[in-house]
Write a protein that holds these residues in place. Structure first.
Motif, PDB file in Angstrom:
ATOM      1  N   HIS A 141      20.778  17.502  60.676  1.00 19.03           N
ATOM      2  CA  HIS A 141      19.858  18.067  59.780  1.00 19.03           C
ATOM      3  C   HIS A 141      18.509  18.048  59.732  1.00 19.03           C
ATOM      4  O   HIS A 141      18.212  19.404  59.489  1.00 19.03           O
ATOM      5  N   MET A 142      18.501  16.923  59.909  1.00 18.45           N
ATOM      6  CA  MET A 142      16.422  16.424  59.442  1.00 18.45           C
ATOM      7  C   MET A 142      16.193  17.343  60.979  1.00 18.45           C
ATOM      8  O   MET A 142      14.658  17.466  60.261  1.00 18.45           O
TER       9      MET A 142
ATOM     10  N   ASP B 164      11.112   9.705  57.185  1.00 17.26           N
ATOM     11  CA  ASP B 164      12.504  10.087  56.984  1.00 17.26           C
ATOM     12  C   ASP B 164      12.880   8.688  56.309  1.00 17.26           C
ATOM     13  O   ASP B 164      13.835   8.243  55.590  1.00 17.26           O
TER      14      ASP B 164
ATOM     15  N   MET C 168       8.223  10.977  62.996  1.00 16.75           N
ATOM     16  CA  MET C 168       9.097  12.051  61.920  1.00 16.75           C
ATOM     17  C   MET C 168      10.205  11.366  60.988  1.00 16.75           C
ATOM     18  O   MET C 168      10.694  11.544  60.367  1.00 16.75           O
ATOM     19  N   GLN C 169      11.013  10.974  62.344  1.00 21.27           N
ATOM     20  CA  GLN C 169      12.032  10.183  61.864  1.00 21.27           C
ATOM     21  C   GLN C 169      11.554   8.799  61.069  1.00 21.27           C
ATOM     22  O   GLN C 169      12.282   8.397  60.088  1.00 21.27           O
TER      23      GLN C 169
ATOM     24  N   MET D 160      16.196  19.912  62.096  1.00 23.15           N
ATOM     25  CA  MET D 160      17.139  21.580  62.128  1.00 23.15           C
ATOM     26  C   MET D 160      15.138  22.142  61.176  1.00 23.15           C
ATOM     27  O   MET D 160      14.848  23.330  60.980  1.00 23.15           O
ATOM     28  N   ASP D 161      14.339  21.169  60.014  1.00 22.78           N
ATOM     29  CA  ASP D 161      12.750  21.760  60.505  1.00 22.78           C
ATOM     30  C   ASP D 161      12.533  22.696  61.289  1.00 22.78           C
ATOM     31  O   ASP D 161      11.736  22.524  62.236  1.00 22.78           O
ATOM     32  N   PRO D 162      11.803  23.661  60.549  1.00 28.45           N
ATOM     33  CA  PRO D 162      10.776  24.938  61.670  1.00 28.45           C
ATOM     34  C   PRO D 162       9.837  23.512  62.384  1.00 28.45           C
ATOM     35  O   PRO D 162       9.740  24.109  63.997  1.00 28.45           O
ATOM     36  N   ASP D 163       9.651  23.014  61.932  1.00 28.65           N
ATOM     37  CA  ASP D 163       8.721  22.128  62.455  1.00 28.65           C
ATOM     38  C   ASP D 163       9.206  21.017  63.611  1.00 28.65           C
ATOM     39  O   ASP D 163       7.925  20.890  64.442  1.00 28.65           O
ATOM     40  N   ARG D 164       9.918  20.616  63.501  1.00 24.76           N
ATOM     41  CA  ARG D 164      10.351  19.851  63.903  1.00 24.76           C
ATOM     42  C   ARG D 164      10.963  20.231  65.614  1.00 24.76           C
ATOM     43  O   ARG D 164      11.774  19.920  66.609  1.00 24.76           O
ATOM     44  N   LEU D 165      12.582  21.224  65.144  1.00 21.36           N
ATOM     45  CA  LEU D 165      13.295  22.320  66.323  1.00 21.36           C
ATOM     46  C   LEU D 165      12.901  22.460  67.376  1.00 21.36           C
ATOM     47  O   LEU D 165      12.907  22.121  68.366  1.00 21.36           O
TER      48      LEU D 165
END
Length: 321
Positions: free
Chosen positions: A5-6, A42, A38-39, A8-13
C-alpha cells in the motif's frame, strides 16, 4: 509492515506502473531507482519510531499486479474514443496489450507473493537495500534496530532458498558499504498447504514462520473468501454445517492442524524457530487461545482488535494454569 500500500501514493504509482510494464531489466531499474529513496524514507521513519526496543517484520511486496495497473475496460474505451476522433491511439494500444498480457484468470493464485520476486528479483533487491540502508544509518545514529524480512507465499523450499540467497547477499553488500553490522532475521509466510506439509524443509532456511491464516483458510477449504462470504457461508453457519465462519474464527481441526504440525516439524529442524499468526484470526479471542495452546509466540492483528487480543492472550495463560 505490509509494503504494497506504500506504492499507491499518487507520486509513486506512475513509477510502480513503469516498473511493472517495463520490457527490459534496464527500464525496470530506472523505475526502481526512483522508488528506492521513497522506500528508504518509509523504513527510516518507521524504524526510528520503533527505536531499539522492538524489531519490525517487513513483508516484501505481495500484490496481485493488476491492482497497480490502469483498468483494462477504461483503456479499451480510451482507445476506441481516440480512434473514433481520428487521433493517434498507438501509445494507449501498446499499454492495453501489456495490461491484457498481465491480466490473470485468478490473480490471487497468480504472479504474487514470492513468485513476483523470483520473476523480477530486482524488486526484492530494491526493497531489501532500502531496509538495510535505513537500518545501518540509524545504527550509526545510536539506534540498535532489528529488521526481520518476510518472504510471502512460499509453496516450495526452493523458492525460499533461491530468494534468501539473493537477499542475504544484498544485505551483506549494504552493511559492507556502510561499515555497519545489523542484527537481522529472514523468515517466511506459511499460507499454502504444501508449505505447511513440508515445513521441516522450509525451516532450514527460515528463522521465523508467520502463518497467513486468511490465505491458508482459503486454500485449505477451497473457498474464495470474497465469494463465499457473500453467497453461502452465512447459510452454512445458520444451518450448522459449519460451527462458525472459518475466516473469522480459526478452523482448529483443519487449518489449525496444519499450523500446529508446521511448527512441530519446523522446530525439529530449528529449535529456535519463532511462530505467529498474521491474519484476521489474530484478533479473534478463540483463535488467540488456540495459538497459545499450540505454542505460537505472537499474533498480529489490526489496531482496533489489539485490546481484545491482549485480553484473550492473558486469559489463555490463566486457563492453561
Amino acid at each position: 509492515c505490509r509494503t504494497e500500500h506504500m506504492f499507491m501514493d499518487p507520486d509513486r504509482l506512475p513509477w510502480v506502473q513503469k516498473m511493472i510494464i517495463a520490457g527490459t531489466p534496464e527500464a525496470r531499474k530506472e523505475a526502481l531507482d526512483k522508488l528506492l529513496p521513497m522506500q528508504y524514507a518509509d523504513f527510516y521513519a518507521m524504524f526510528k519510531a520503533l527505536g531499539s526496543e522492538y524489531h519490525m517484520t517487513i513483508r516484501l511486496l505481495d500484490p496481485p499486479l493488476h491492482e497497480f495497473l490502469p483498468d483494462k475496460e477504461s483503456l479499451i474505451a480510451e482507445v476506441a474514443t481516440l480512434k473514433a476522433q481520428g487521433k493517434d491511439a498507438s501509445e494507449k494500444e501498446e499499454l492495453l496489450h501489456i495490461v491484457e498480457g498481465l491480466s490473470e484468470s485468478n490473480p490471487m493464485m497468480g504472479l504474487r507473493g514470492c513468485r513476483l520476486g523470483l520473476t523480477y528479483p530486482e524488486i526484492n533487491e530494491m526493497q531489501v537495500r532500502a531496509i538495510f540502508e535505513a537500518c545501518c544509518d540509524l545504527k550509526k545514529e545510536g539506534l540498535d534496530v532489528k529488521p526481520w524480512v518476510m518472504v510471502p507465499l512460499i509453496g516450495h523450499v526452493n523458492e525460499l532458498k533461491t530468494v534468501k540467497e539473493i537477499l542475504v547477499r544484498v544485505a551483506k553488500d549494504v552493511m559492507a558499504e556502510k561499515g555497519v553490522e545489523v542484527e537481522y532475521k529472514f523468515g517466511t509466510m506459511i499460507e499454502i498447504p504444501r508449505a505447511a506439509l513440508t515445513a521441516d524443509e522450509i525451516a532450514e532456511y527460515a528463522e521465523f514462520f508467520s502463518f497467513g491464516t486468511n490465505d491458508l483458510t482459503q486454500m485449505t477449504f477451497g473457498y474464495s473468501r470474497d465469494d463465499a462470504e457473500g453467497k453461502f457461508l452465512n447459510r452454512y453457519v445458520e444451518q450448522k454445517i459449519l460451527a462458525s465462519n472459518p475466516f473469522e474464527t480459526l478452523d482448529v481441526n483443519g487449518v489449525g492442524q496444519l499450523v500446529e504440525m508446521s511448527m512441530e516439524k519446523g522446530k525439529k529442524v530449528n529449535p529456535a524457530l519463532v511462530g505467529g499468526v498474521c491474519g484476521e484470526h489474530g484478533g479473534d479471542p478463540d483463535s488467540v487461545k488456540f495459538c497459545h495452546k499450540i505454542g505460537l509466540n505472537y499474533v498480529s492483528c489490526s489496531p482496533f482488535r489489539v485490546p481484545q487480543a491482549k485480553l484473550a492472550a492473558a486469559q489463555a495463560v490463566v486457563e492453561a494454569k
